[in-house]
Design a protein around this motif. Structure first.
Motif, PDB file in Angstrom:
ATOM      1  N   GLU A 184      -4.498   8.023  10.193  1.00 57.97           N
ATOM      2  CA  GLU A 184      -5.453   7.058  10.723  1.00 57.97           C
ATOM      3  C   GLU A 184      -6.246   7.618  11.896  1.00 57.97           C
ATOM      4  N   VAL A 185      -5.878   8.811  12.377  1.00 55.34           N
ATOM      5  CA  VAL A 185      -6.653   9.507  13.402  1.00 55.34           C
ATOM      6  C   VAL A 185      -6.920  10.918  12.894  1.00 55.34           C
ATOM      7  N   TRP A 186      -8.002  11.491  13.344  1.00 50.28           N
ATOM      8  CA  TRP A 186      -8.342  12.833  12.883  1.00 50.28           C
ATOM      9  C   TRP A 186      -7.694  13.897  13.756  1.00 50.28           C
ATOM     10  N   SER A 187      -7.318  13.545  14.986  1.00 52.69           N
ATOM     11  CA  SER A 187      -6.578  14.439  15.869  1.00 52.69           C
ATOM     12  C   SER A 187      -5.745  13.576  16.798  1.00 52.69           C
ATOM     13  N   GLY A 188      -4.424  13.820  16.825  1.00 54.20           N
ATOM     14  CA  GLY A 188      -3.530  12.962  17.597  1.00 54.20           C
ATOM     15  C   GLY A 188      -3.380  13.391  19.041  1.00 54.20           C
ATOM     16  N   GLN A 189      -2.683  12.567  19.804  1.00 55.28           N
ATOM     17  CA  GLN A 189      -2.363  12.863  21.200  1.00 55.28           C
ATOM     18  C   GLN A 189      -0.860  12.731  21.396  1.00 55.28           C
ATOM     19  N   ALA A 190      -0.283  13.644  22.175  1.00 54.46           N
ATOM     20  CA  ALA A 190       1.154  13.631  22.419  1.00 54.46           C
ATOM     21  C   ALA A 190       1.575  12.322  23.076  1.00 54.46           C
ATOM     22  N   LYS A 191       2.748  11.818  22.673  1.00 54.36           N
ATOM     23  CA  LYS A 191       3.386  10.617  23.217  1.00 54.36           C
ATOM     24  C   LYS A 191       2.621   9.338  22.900  1.00 54.36           C
ATOM     25  N   LYS A 192       1.685   9.416  21.931  1.00 54.74           N
ATOM     26  CA  LYS A 192       0.986   8.234  21.456  1.00 54.74           C
ATOM     27  C   LYS A 192       1.230   8.092  19.956  1.00 54.74           C
ATOM     28  N   PRO A 193       1.511   6.852  19.479  1.00 53.16           N
ATOM     29  CA  PRO A 193       1.824   6.668  18.057  1.00 53.16           C
ATOM     30  C   PRO A 193       0.670   7.112  17.158  1.00 53.16           C
ATOM     31  N   GLY A 195      -0.592   6.611  13.230  1.00 58.45           N
ATOM     32  CA  GLY A 195      -0.401   5.824  12.016  1.00 58.45           C
ATOM     33  C   GLY A 195      -0.856   6.574  10.775  1.00 58.45           C
ATOM     34  N   TYR A 196      -0.147   6.336   9.679  1.00 53.07           N
ATOM     35  CA  TYR A 196      -0.489   6.933   8.384  1.00 53.07           C
ATOM     36  C   TYR A 196      -0.539   5.828   7.328  1.00 53.07           C
ATOM     37  N   THR A 197      -1.562   5.868   6.496  1.00 54.41           N
ATOM     38  CA  THR A 197      -1.639   4.993   5.339  1.00 54.41           C
ATOM     39  C   THR A 197      -1.127   5.750   4.125  1.00 54.41           C
ATOM     40  N   ILE A 198      -0.201   5.136   3.398  1.00 46.68           N
ATOM     41  CA  ILE A 198       0.377   5.751   2.202  1.00 46.68           C
ATOM     42  C   ILE A 198      -0.108   4.972   0.982  1.00 46.68           C
ATOM     43  N   GLN A 199      -0.520   5.692  -0.039  1.00 45.66           N
ATOM     44  CA  GLN A 199      -0.954   5.077  -1.296  1.00 45.66           C
ATOM     45  C   GLN A 199      -0.417   5.903  -2.451  1.00 45.66           C
ATOM     46  N   THR A 200       0.278   5.255  -3.382  1.00 44.68           N
ATOM     47  CA  THR A 200       0.765   5.948  -4.568  1.00 44.68           C
ATOM     48  C   THR A 200      -0.182   5.666  -5.732  1.00 44.68           C
ATOM     49  N   PHE A 201      -0.521   6.748  -6.479  1.00 41.62           N
ATOM     50  CA  PHE A 201      -1.504   6.680  -7.556  1.00 41.62           C
ATOM     51  C   PHE A 201      -0.861   7.060  -8.887  1.00 41.62           C
ATOM     52  N   ASP A 202      -1.376   6.477  -9.978  1.00 45.95           N
ATOM     53  CA  ASP A 202      -0.988   6.948 -11.301  1.00 45.95           C
ATOM     54  C   ASP A 202      -1.874   8.134 -11.673  1.00 45.95           C
ATOM     55  N   TRP A 203      -1.671   8.673 -12.868  1.00 43.73           N
ATOM     56  CA  TRP A 203      -2.383   9.880 -13.276  1.00 43.73           C
ATOM     57  C   TRP A 203      -3.894   9.678 -13.354  1.00 43.73           C
ATOM     58  N   GLU A 259       4.356   5.002  10.985  1.00 46.72           N
ATOM     59  CA  GLU A 259       3.925   5.323  12.340  1.00 46.72           C
ATOM     60  C   GLU A 259       4.959   6.226  13.000  1.00 46.72           C
ATOM     61  N   PHE A 260       4.490   7.331  13.576  1.00 42.88           N
ATOM     62  CA  PHE A 260       5.361   8.270  14.271  1.00 42.88           C
ATOM     63  C   PHE A 260       4.719   8.640  15.608  1.00 42.88           C
ATOM     64  N   THR A 261       5.547   9.044  16.567  1.00 43.73           N
ATOM     65  CA  THR A 261       5.062   9.444  17.888  1.00 43.73           C
ATOM     66  C   THR A 261       5.412  10.906  18.137  1.00 43.73           C
ATOM     67  N   PRO A 262       4.414  11.794  18.242  1.00 44.09           N
ATOM     68  CA  PRO A 262       4.698  13.200  18.541  1.00 44.09           C
ATOM     69  C   PRO A 262       5.114  13.357  19.998  1.00 44.09           C
ATOM     70  N   PRO A 263       6.213  14.049  20.286  1.00 48.82           N
ATOM     71  CA  PRO A 263       6.696  14.157  21.660  1.00 48.82           C
ATOM     72  C   PRO A 263       5.880  15.094  22.536  1.00 48.82           C
ATOM     73  N   GLU A 264       5.159  16.038  21.946  1.00 51.38           N
ATOM     74  CA  GLU A 264       4.407  17.010  22.730  1.00 51.38           C
ATOM     75  C   GLU A 264       3.262  17.560  21.888  1.00 51.38           C
ATOM     76  N   ALA A 265       2.396  18.334  22.545  1.00 46.40           N
ATOM     77  CA  ALA A 265       1.257  18.915  21.838  1.00 46.40           C
ATOM     78  C   ALA A 265       1.730  19.950  20.828  1.00 46.40           C
ATOM     79  N   GLY A 266       0.934  20.140  19.786  1.00 43.06           N
ATOM     80  CA  GLY A 266       1.266  21.120  18.765  1.00 43.06           C
ATOM     81  C   GLY A 266       0.742  20.702  17.407  1.00 43.06           C
ATOM     82  N   THR A 267       1.304  21.292  16.395  1.00 43.47           N
ATOM     83  CA  THR A 267       0.962  20.973  15.015  1.00 43.47           C
ATOM     84  C   THR A 267       2.114  20.203  14.388  1.00 43.47           C
TER      85      THR A 267
END
Length: 337
Positions: A184-193, A195-203, A259-267
């Protein structure tokens, strides 16, 4: 071209203020004696199924071409499956991290694809050859989380010692459905949640719901492979450290949100898998401290855009990972093609 034109390479030149040229080739043509076709019993199969094909050789006047020697080769290329923009499906492409002279050898999407197997046969009295490639061989040589194109190329030699070739293709799916991951963001920030949207598709790209999945959020560091090929350039492999995991289920429309929160900068990488399907999404995360972006071969940088398309009047935001570990002067140019 006149009937007297010799085979060979020709060039058309036009010069009227500016110069234009076009080259083309003239070749002799002889109609082959055999009409060759390749058909699959199923145009789409799933990993774990045998691939079955039928080759038919007929003379152009309709009679079957029997007792002809036949050679066949099966290759595979990674296919493109993206029913909705912004979703990462399957594994992410790591070829940008490799030395350019080496990446072309690693890609499955070369002109000929990745070799799986080959064989010889002879056409029957009705001009037909049946070919079966067992599922175990496909799994051994074409295991992937991405959709793949299986290409079967067949060549026969007719009575005049002329070769005639034909090819056909079928689709190999890794599972009954695909998992799409959209940050849901194009570049995240450390210690900030994040969000990801998940969608399952058929063939076919439609919604496929009610799938039990597991998500793993991982930090990625880059380890250089030392002395792998001197003089060619550095090669990196990703090292993953789990940060968080969760089990979840998509709804009837195939949707879910994480939703996940990265603890520090990085990939960071989010991997979502289940029921044979597997997808991964890579995200840059900024913040305090040194972010270990890989220092790629040829001083290459992998930039991140905030959108895939832009309209006139919109602003484009670009994230540039700095592999040097300190504030650095950057020269930025904008070009249009």
């Amino acid at each position: 071209l006149p009937d007297s034109a010799e085979p060979g390479h020709y060039l058309i030149d036009i010069e009227e203020g500016r110069y234009f040229s076009l080259g083309f080739q003239v070749a002799e043509y002889r109609k082959p004696e055999v009409d060759l076709s390749v058909d699959f019993s199923k145009a789409e199969i799933k990993q774990g199924e045998d691939l079955k094909a039928k080759v038919k050789a007929l003379y152009f006047f309709g009679a079957p071409a029997s007792a002809l020697k036949l050679n066949w080769t099966l290759t595979t290329r990674s296919g493109f499956f993206r029913p909705l923009p912004g979703y990462q499906i399957g594994d992410w492409d790591s070829s940008w991290m490799m030395p350019r002279r080496f990446a072309s050898y690693m890609e499955d999407n070369s002109l000929f694809g990745k070799y799986i197997t080959s064989g010889e046969a002879q056409t029957s009295a009705d001009g037909i050859v049946s070919i079966t490639v067992p599922a175990s061989l496909l799994k051994e040589n074409a295991a992937s989380t991405n959709r793949q194109e299986l290409i079967l190329e067949v060549t026969v030699t007719d009575e005049s010692e002329s070769r005639v070739s034909a090819r056909g293709s079928a689709t190999l799916h890794p599972a009954d459905f695909y998992i799409g991951i959209k940050p849901e963001v194009w570049s995240g920030q450390a210690k900030k949640p994040i969000g990801y949207t998940i969608q399952t598709f058929d063939w076919k790209g439609g919604a496929s719901g009610n799938h039990v999945l597991k998500a793993t959020f991982q930090k990625v560091t880059w380890k250089e492979i030392e002395n792998w090929q001197p003089g060619v350039g550095s090669l990196f492999e990703a090292v993953f450290t789990p940060v968080a995991t969760t089990d979840f289920k998509t709804d009837a429309q195939g949707k879910a949100r994480l939703e996940f929160t990265p603890p520090e900068a990085g990939t960071y990488q989010l991997e979502v898998k289940g029921e044979g399907a597997d997808s991964k999404s890579l995200l840059w995360v900024g913040g305090e401290g040194r972010a270990p972006w890989p220092k790629l071969p040829d001083q290459h940088l992998q930039m991140q855009l905030d959108a895939e398309e832009y309209s006139v009047g919109q602003s484009a935001r670009i994230f540039i990972p700095n592999p040097l570990g300190e504030k650095t002067l950057a020269l930025v140019t904008v070009e249009r093609s």
